[in-house]
Scaffold this motif. Structure first.
Motif, PDB file in Angstrom:
ATOM      1  N   GLY A  62      15.867  70.260  43.142  1.00 60.32           N
ATOM      2  CA  GLY A  62      17.193  70.112  43.716  1.00 60.32           C
ATOM      3  C   GLY A  62      18.258  70.048  42.646  1.00 60.32           C
ATOM      4  N   ARG A  63      19.443  69.625  43.053  1.00 56.64           N
ATOM      5  CA  ARG A  63      20.578  69.591  42.143  1.00 56.64           C
ATOM      6  C   ARG A  63      20.378  68.580  41.027  1.00 56.64           C
ATOM      7  N   THR A  64      20.888  68.934  39.860  1.00 56.57           N
ATOM      8  CA  THR A  64      20.890  68.034  38.713  1.00 56.57           C
ATOM      9  C   THR A  64      22.175  67.220  38.725  1.00 56.57           C
ATOM     10  N   GLU A  65      22.040  65.920  38.546  1.00 53.42           N
ATOM     11  CA  GLU A  65      23.197  65.033  38.484  1.00 53.42           C
ATOM     12  C   GLU A  65      23.465  64.632  37.042  1.00 53.42           C
ATOM     13  N   ALA A  66      24.736  64.444  36.700  1.00 53.71           N
ATOM     14  CA  ALA A  66      25.092  64.072  35.330  1.00 53.71           C
ATOM     15  C   ALA A  66      24.399  62.784  34.902  1.00 53.71           C
TER      16      ALA A  66
END
Length: 247
Positions: A62-66
């Motif tokens: 899924g999406r990578t978060e900072a």
């Protein structure tokens, strides 16, 4: 005519807006079970409520978060894997962004499949982020050294959602703990299953997923112990066509 013209103008502007959407960083993990005579890969079916690829079988990801890039790890990416990730980042390259991609693959594998990749810490594991609470509860820190970066694919322009996904390989041996219900807390993946590679390619999967499975097979055939140093395959749209490049 004016109404038709307005409609055409609106459609054209929508297409232009879609083309300008910058792909978001994402990561996916191909987890491989080598305990039997035949290698098997973990796949799960995306819930039908999803807007993006509902009902399709995929790998956890899924999406990578900072915030992922600031999470502590018990071991870091190999120098080779980090260098290959950095090389493809251009002007936005940073070690923290590399770490974020790798750590998000591990986080998403827990959230979607209930599997915790890492090693138990000799003292109390300290991660001050709610997304990683399950790791802290079990005194486990993620282990980036077990991941092998081997492929990348960018969603073509035109859609409302675009992702620049990095694919990692790891062995099931790296799983330190798992939820007893054999699923992840997000409930995003259903029908989790471990399948031989040829069977996995016969599922209802996006074509890019089928290509990535075959790339993973090739990597494992040439490098069965997943030592650092494998080539990275990149799929992207260039000059109006899907292009495969090797780095």
């Amino acid at each position: 005519m004016a109404v038709n013209g307005l409609k055409k103008s609106a459609l054209t502007e929508t297409a232009r807006t879609s083309a300008r959407i910058r792909p978001r960083d994402a990561a996916s993990l191909l987890l491989v079970d080598r305990s039997g005579g035949e290698l098997r890969i973990l796949m799960g079916k995306r819930h039908m409520r999803h807007v993006f690829m509902p009902g399709k079988f995929v790998f956890p990801g899924g999406r990578t978060e900072a915030a992922d890039g600031r999470i502590s790890a018990i071991a870091e990416l190999s120098e080779t894997d980090q260098t290959k990730l950095l090389t493809g980042m251009g002007s936005r390259s940073s070690v923290q962004r590399c770490r974020a991609l790798a750590l998000s693959a591990i986080r998403e594998t827990y959230e979607e499949a209930g599997l915790i990749l890492g090693r138990r810490h000799p003292e109390r594991a300290s991660i001050a982020h709610p997304d990683w609470a399950a790791f802290v509860e079990r005194n486990i820190l993620p282990d980036l050294s077990v991941l092998r970066y081997f492929a990348r694919a960018t969603t073509p322009p035109g859609g409302s959602r675009r992702f620049d996904t990095r694919f990692f390989l790891a062995f099931r041996d790296a799983v330190a703990d798992a939820l007893p219900e054999a699923t992840g807390p997000s409930q995003e993946l259903e029908e989790l299953c471990w399948l031989p590679f040829p069977e996995a390619t016969q599922l209802d999967i996006p074509e890019i997923t089928r290509l990535i499975i075959r790339e993973a097979e090739t990597v494992l055939a040439a490098n069965p112990s997943l030592e650092p140093g494998n080539a990275v395959i990149q799929y992207s749209m260039k000059y109006g066509r899907f292009v495969r490049e090797v780095f």
